[in-house]
Design an enzyme around this catalytic site. Structure first.
Site, mmCIF file in Angstrom:
data_model
loop_
_atom_site.group_PDB
_atom_site.id
_atom_site.type_symbol
_atom_site.label_atom_id
_atom_site.label_comp_id
_atom_site.label_asym_id
_atom_site.label_seq_id
_atom_site.Cartn_x
_atom_site.Cartn_y
_atom_site.Cartn_z
ATOM 1 C CB CYS A 113 -9.495 33.010 63.040
ATOM 2 S SG CYS A 113 -10.647 33.105 64.434
ATOM 3 C CG HIS A 147 -4.759 29.472 62.893
ATOM 4 N ND1 HIS A 147 -4.922 30.843 62.857
ATOM 5 C CD2 HIS A 147 -5.949 28.960 63.313
ATOM 6 C CE1 HIS A 147 -6.151 31.153 63.224
ATOM 7 N NE2 HIS A 147 -6.799 30.024 63.519
ATOM 8 C CD GLU A 174 -1.986 25.451 61.902
ATOM 9 O OE1 GLU A 174 -1.381 26.374 61.327
ATOM 10 O OE2 GLU A 174 -2.493 25.570 63.035
ATOM 11 C CE LYS A 215 -4.114 32.239 66.773
ATOM 12 N NZ LYS A 215 -3.288 32.052 65.562
ATOM 13 C CG HIS A 251 -7.426 32.727 68.389
ATOM 14 N ND1 HIS A 251 -7.080 33.551 67.325
ATOM 15 C CD2 HIS A 251 -8.166 31.719 67.847
ATOM 16 C CE1 HIS A 251 -7.599 33.062 66.208
ATOM 17 N NE2 HIS A 251 -8.249 31.956 66.493
ATOM 18 C CG PHE A 298 -15.386 29.638 63.532
ATOM 19 C CD1 PHE A 298 -14.539 28.600 63.845
ATOM 20 C CD2 PHE A 298 -16.020 30.304 64.574
ATOM 21 C CE1 PHE A 298 -14.308 28.229 65.156
ATOM 22 C CE2 PHE A 298 -15.802 29.940 65.888
ATOM 23 C CZ PHE A 298 -14.947 28.905 66.192
#
Length: 411
Positions: free
Chosen positions: A166, A306, A317, A335, A340, A399
């Site tokens: 991502c 993010h 985050e 988002k 996402h 990831f």
């Protein structure tokens, strides 16, 4: 600003956006600023454990690309081709006239043609091996999106796909900037694309506990930084940005949307899918990007985070952002509107960050009533804020422990 390194800044001179918020810059920005969520029931997922997603509305590949082109491409390539065409047109460049050997393309993608693979897998087992399409491999391979954009736009310079989960779209923009500042290219088409809303993929994400299961209210399911967040909403989308060196943009008389002045990347080296508990990797990427840009933390007015709407990501985050910036910057996650978009997210959100710089508007984080009390950053909720923004940051995590941060400045 404390002094951007000479020759390290690149201009964003064109954008193409094909996302759940709409097609084109205007449609996207209107919906993002209004904070109207795109998540809805998905007829293609009606028998699945999670039956909602964020898809690109009204996307007709046959009409936009021509049926002879569209039928041989997986959807993640189709939406990227449309975004690339939008971006080139928006920039005022002409792919029929440019020196293609001096133009590059770098796009982020992580899952490739999952819908194609699933369809051909079913064909193999339920029909016959000879009925499997000979196009299965070129339709499914992640690199083919860069190849097809290069073919479509007559690009003969370097082309590649970044695959940092991502963070892929942000990684692509950082790579493009390096190509420009090192003199490898004069123009780069950079961004990300993903269209992996397929039954097997969503089942896998659901089994991991990554997806929201707010089945009673899909539109409100993506709620980054909220106290009651329970996972992300899977989405598709593509963004392509035209990047040029500042001096080349000035020579063309082009007003950039914004400039990318810093880039930082790091690895958590901690866990396959979970972020570092204190966000150490993201903090390193942020500090690297700030140093690269010659910017002090207290000069950053806005962070497009993010912000996936998952319990782990949003807290760690936010901790990293607070460690680096304190509570000063206005933080948002778009988002809440788009869901996402996985590998495309970093590029889409960099585009939105550039629009915040141009228009002095920070979009709200949709669907958030109560911010998680453990989160100490200033999350923008309820409505957009109209404030001058000179320096902003866009963050991406993936990831595998991938972290990427981009510093953007007003043009």
């Amino acid at each position: 600003m404390s002094g951007t390194l000479a020759g390290r800044s690149v201009a964003i001179t064109g954008m193409g956006l094909v996302t759940p918020a709409g097609s084109g810059v205007g449609e996207n920005w209107k919906r993002i600023v209004a904070g109207v969520p795109a998540a809805a029931r998905d007829p293609q997922l009606r028998s699945e454990e999670v039956d909602f997603s964020c898809r690109v509305p009204g996307f007709d590949a046959d009409a936009l690309l021509g049926r002879r082109t569209a039928w041989k491409l997986d959807r993640f390539v189709q939406i990227a081709l449309v975004a690339a065409r939008q971006a080139v047109a928006d920039s005022g460049l002409d792919s029929d006239a440019w020196d293609g050997a001096r133009v590059g393309v770098v796009l982020g993608n992580s899952l490739g043609g999952t819908a194609t693979f699933e369809k051909q897998h079913r064909t193999y087992y339920t029909e016959a091996p000879e009925d499997v399409s000979p196009l299965m491999i070129p339709m499914g391979m992640v690199n083919m999106v860069a190849g097809y954009v290069a073919m479509d736009q007559r690009i003969h310079g370097p082309s590649l796909v970044t695959a940092t989960a991502c963070a892929s779209g942000a990684s692509a923009l950082g790579t493009a900037r390096q190509w420009l500042t090192s003199g490898v290219c004069d123009v780069v088409l950079a961004g990300g694309t993903e269209s992996a809303i397929s039954p097997a993929t969503l089942t896998g994400l659901s089994q991991m506990g990554a997806l929201s299961h707010r089945m009673d209210d899909p539109a409100a399911a993506s709620r980054p930084f909220a106290a009651d967040r329970d996972g992300f909403v899977a989405a598709e989308g593509a963004a392509v940005l035209i990047l040029e060196r500042d001096e080349d943009a000035r020579a063309r008389g082009t007003r950039p949307y914004a400039r990318i002045t810093g880039y930082g990347a790091s690895s958590d080296a901690y866990h396959a899918t979970a972020p570092h508990p204190q966000g150490d990797g993201l903090a390193r990427a942020l500090r690297t990007a700030l140093t690269d840009a010659g910017v002090a933390p207290d000069e950053v007015a806005h962070v497009n985070a993010h912000g996936t709407s998952t319990p782990l990501n949003d807290l760690t985050e936010a901790q990293a952002l607070y460690r680096v910036f304190g509570s000063r910057p206005a933080v948002t996650s778009t988002k809440g509107v788009t869901g996402h978009t996985l590998a495309a997210a970093g590029a889409i959100e960099a585009a939105y960050t550039a629009l915040s710089l141009r228009y002095g508007v920070i979009p709200p984080t949709a669907n958030v009533r109560d911010v998680d009390p453990q989160i100490e950053v200033d999350v923008v909720t309820g409505a957009a804020r109209t404030v001058p923004v000179e320096i902003a940051v866009s963050t991406s995590l993936g990831f595998g422990g991938h972290n990427a941060a981009l510093v953007l400045t007003a043009a």
